[in-house]
Each structure stands twice: as structure tokens, then as C-alpha cells.
Design an enzyme around this catalytic site. Structure first.
Site, PDB file in Angstrom:
ATOM      1  N   TYR A   1       0.828  -1.198   0.000  1.00  0.00           N
ATOM      2  CA  TYR A   1       0.000   0.000   0.000  1.00  0.00           C
ATOM      3  C   TYR A   1       0.869   1.258   0.000  1.00  0.00           C
ATOM      4  CZ  TYR A   1      -4.198  -2.773   1.137  1.00  0.00           C
ATOM      5  OH  TYR A   1      -5.234  -3.666   1.120  1.00  0.00           O
TER       6      TYR A   1
ATOM      7  N   PRO B 195     -16.876  -2.909   1.168  1.00  0.00           N
ATOM      8  CA  PRO B 195     -18.269  -3.087   1.599  1.00  0.00           C
ATOM      9  C   PRO B 195     -19.259  -2.189   0.861  1.00  0.00           C
ATOM     10  CG  PRO B 195     -17.028  -1.860   3.243  1.00  0.00           C
ATOM     11  CD  PRO B 195     -16.029  -2.395   2.260  1.00  0.00           C
TER      12      PRO B 195
ATOM     13  N   GLY C 144     -16.876   0.072  -4.043  1.00  0.00           N
ATOM     14  CA  GLY C 144     -16.275   1.208  -4.739  1.00  0.00           C
ATOM     15  C   GLY C 144     -17.148   2.445  -4.766  1.00  0.00           C
ATOM     16  N   GLY C 145     -18.043   2.571  -3.774  1.00  0.00           N
ATOM     17  CA  GLY C 145     -18.930   3.734  -3.702  1.00  0.00           C
ATOM     18  C   GLY C 145     -20.288   3.497  -4.315  1.00  0.00           C
ATOM     19  N   LEU C 146     -20.470   2.366  -4.993  1.00  0.00           N
ATOM     20  CA  LEU C 146     -21.739   2.090  -5.667  1.00  0.00           C
ATOM     21  C   LEU C 146     -22.904   2.043  -4.680  1.00  0.00           C
ATOM     22  CD1 LEU C 146     -22.625   1.306  -8.646  1.00  0.00           C
ATOM     23  CD2 LEU C 146     -22.768  -1.027  -7.777  1.00  0.00           C
ATOM     24  N   LEU C 147     -22.636   1.592  -3.445  1.00  0.00           N
ATOM     25  CA  LEU C 147     -23.682   1.439  -2.435  1.00  0.00           C
ATOM     26  C   LEU C 147     -23.697   2.598  -1.438  1.00  0.00           C
ATOM     27  CD1 LEU C 147     -23.114  -2.374  -1.764  1.00  0.00           C
ATOM     28  CD2 LEU C 147     -24.890  -1.341  -3.197  1.00  0.00           C
TER      29      LEU C 147
END
Length: 330
Positions: free
Chosen positions: A53, A217, A220-223
Site C-alpha cells: 500500500y 463493503p 467502490g462507492g456504488l452502495l
């Protein structure tokens, strides 16, 4: 904060895992330190990172930021259950890729753990995780290397990430034959939109006493209320969310999801996290905040109780695949 046992171990961890992948490339060192202080102050004791990372800030940069935070004292290291990962190549970007500077050979595991300990400014790692399966290294060799590290006091437990169900079983069976403790955690992609882990990864983890640590969770921001935010002009859609929303069927699902959550007076991102916390086998989803507001939202999800009516409606919008083999057999 609520706590639970990590798999079959006696180790107690918070129901949220603080993911640190944004520390360095997207969140500077002072702000990263503030986020870690806030998380620890709220009772989050499970911190996750990886040796690779850092991305544009340089491989290893995230571990360095965590190390300078530990160095501030105040019992920071003692209070944290620290997890990092090994697998990716650590040769600097643009440099020569040497043949033994990645994967899970005993040589690279030895080299990688010492480098992580130095960057993290600590003398031990609580959970040392295999970031991916290594098809070319025998599991006997991997466990031999891990057993040495445990004996040396450099690590306490071993975990996996992105392992299929059969590899979780195989790894723990070979560990059992050796008298090794085996895997205690598995990090996998798991959220409302992607429920493939329910077929085999989660059942295998449950059978072997392996704690499940879902990553991404919010997919990628979709939820996270992406359509509402785009409509308000508060956020442009990019990355995974943009690619997924380009599919008409996905956009329809996400719109139905946001409408449902809004009907219940709740926030999409918090519902997505709270849903994971109701799932069998799940220990602590990984949240990777870039800002204090994102962290505060994640913390609220721990205490959010979802009604059965809402849970049933979520299953209708995002149906799971069902268990294996029933999901693909009669």
C-alpha cells in the site's frame, strides 16, 4: 463499539476494521494520524494494511505512516490489533523486478516481514496475511516459514486474502497435519452487490473457524448513495462505480436500493455496512475512510438495527447466489 472473537481465536476485535489503503496516496500523514486517533478513540482496535500500500506515494508508504503514528506512544500499539499482508512485489516502481521479491516463498516471507516491521516501527504483527494465493509455492513451505515467525515472536496469527473456499480448506488441512494453527481470517470481496462469497468462501471459513473480513463493503462507492450524490452535484462518479453504473441493470438495482433506503430514512452507505454485520460468519468489514465524515458514518453503522422488512427487501433487490452446490445444481 461492539467486539467479537476473530474466528476460532481468543482474540477480540472491533466489528469494524480500519482500512488504511488511502493513507499516503489520498490522505496525507497528519490527516491519516487524525483518522487513526479518531478510530481508536471510538473503540476501533482492528487496523488493516499491506506492505504494497502506498501506490503513487510509493510502496510501503502506508505502513510508514502507521509506524510514525505508533511512535507517538500513548499505548497506540498496545491497543491495536495490527494486520498487514505479504505477496505483492516490493521493487520500487520502474525498477528491476527481482525474482524472489514477491509471492510466498519462505525467502520472500522472511524478507517481507522484517521490512514491514521496520516500516511499522513495531516488533510484532498480530495477523500476517497472504494477499493472494501462490500457485507455485507449496503450502508446506509457507507454513514452515510462518511457524518460524511465530516462534520468533514476529507474528501471532496468519490470515488469507482473496482465497477461494477450497484453498482455505486446503491451507488449514495442511496446517493441521503439521501441527500449525492455520488461517484465522479471510479477507474477501463481499457486499450487497457482490455476494459470490456466500457460495463457498464463507461456508468454508465458518467450518474452519476463520473470521471473514469483507473488503469493499460499499463496492467502490456504488452502495454509498452514488446516484443521489451525482444528482445533487456533490460528487462525480468514477472508477468501479462508474463502470458498474454504465450497465442498465445495475443502475436499476442501485436506484431501487437508494429509493428503499430513503423510504426508511436511512443512509445508503450505513445500511450497506449494517447489512454485512448481520451476515453469518462476518467478523468486521473493512472501511477505508479518506475523511473524518466517512469514518463517522461507518461508526454509526455499527449500532444501526435493520428491520426484517428491510432485510427482506434488500434480498429482493440484491439476491444472493445461494449456497454451493445448490446454487448451480438441482
Amino acid at each position: 463499539m461492539k467486539y467479537t472473537q476473530l474466528g476460532r481465536t481468543g482474540l477480540k476485535v472491533s466489528r469494524l476494521t480500519l482500512g488504511t489503503m488511502n493513507f499516503g496516496p489520498f490522505t496525507n500523514e497528519p490527516d491519516s494520524h487524525t483518522l487513526m486517533d479518531t478510530a481508536l478513540g471510538a473503540g476501533v482496535n482492528y487496523f488493516d494494511t499491506a506492505n504494497v500500500y502506498g501506490q503513487t506515494a510509493g510502496k510501503g508508504r502506508t505502513e510508514e505512516i502507521i509506524g510514525t503514528w505508533f511512535a507517538q506512544g500513548g499505548e497506540r500499539r498496545d491497543k491495536v490489533v495490527l494486520a498487514t499482508k505479504v505477496y505483492g512485489n516490493m521493487t520500487p516502481d520502474g525498477g528491476t523486478t527481482w525474482p524472489n521479491h514477491d509471492r510466498l516463498s519462505a525467502l520472500n516471507i522472511r524478507r517481507a516481514v522484517d521490512a514491514s516491521l521496520k516500516r511499522l516501527q513495531t516488533d510484532y504483527i498480530d495477523i500476517y496475511q497472504f494477499h493472494h494465493i501462490d500457485r507455485n509455492t507449496p503450502l508446506d513451505e509457507i507454513w514452515q516459514a510462518i511457524d518460524v515467525l511465530v516462534q520468533q515472536g514476529k507474528i501471532l496469527y496468519a490470515g488469507s486474502s482473496n482465497f477461494p473456499g477450497y484453498k482455505i480448506a486446503q491451507a488449514n488441512e495442511i496446517a493441521r497435519q503439521r501441527g500449525s494453527y492455520g488461517l484465522v481470517s479471510e479477507q474477501c470481496l463481499y457486499n450487497l452487490a457482490v455476494r459470490d462469497a456466500e457460495m463457498e468462501v464463507i461456508p468454508a471459513s465458518q467450518d474452519y473457524g476463520v473470521g471473514v473480513i469483507p473488503w469493499s463493503p460499499l463496492h467502490g462507492g456504488l452502495l454509498g448513495g452514488v446516484l443521489k450524490k451525482a444528482g445533487e452535484g456533490s460528487r462525480s462518479t468514477g472508477g468501479r462505480a462508474a463502470a458498474e453504473l454504465a450497465k442498465p441493470e445495475v443502475r436499476t438495482q442501485v436506484q431501487a436500493y437508494e429509493d428503499l433506503v430513503d423510504k426508511h430514512g436511512l443512509e445508503p452507505g450505513e445500511v450497506a455496512l449494517a447489512w454485512l454485520l448481520t451476515r453469518p460468519g462476518v467478523t468486521a468489514p473493512i472501511v477505508g475512510p479518506r475523511t473524518a465524515g466517512q469514518l463517522e458514518s461507518a461508526l454509526r453503522a455499527v449500532d444501526l438495527e435493520l428491520s426484517q422488512e428491510l432485510l427482506d427487501a434488500l434480498d429482493e433487490i440484491f439476491p444472493g447466489p445461494g449456497p454451493s452446490p445448490e446454487s448451480f445444481a438441482w
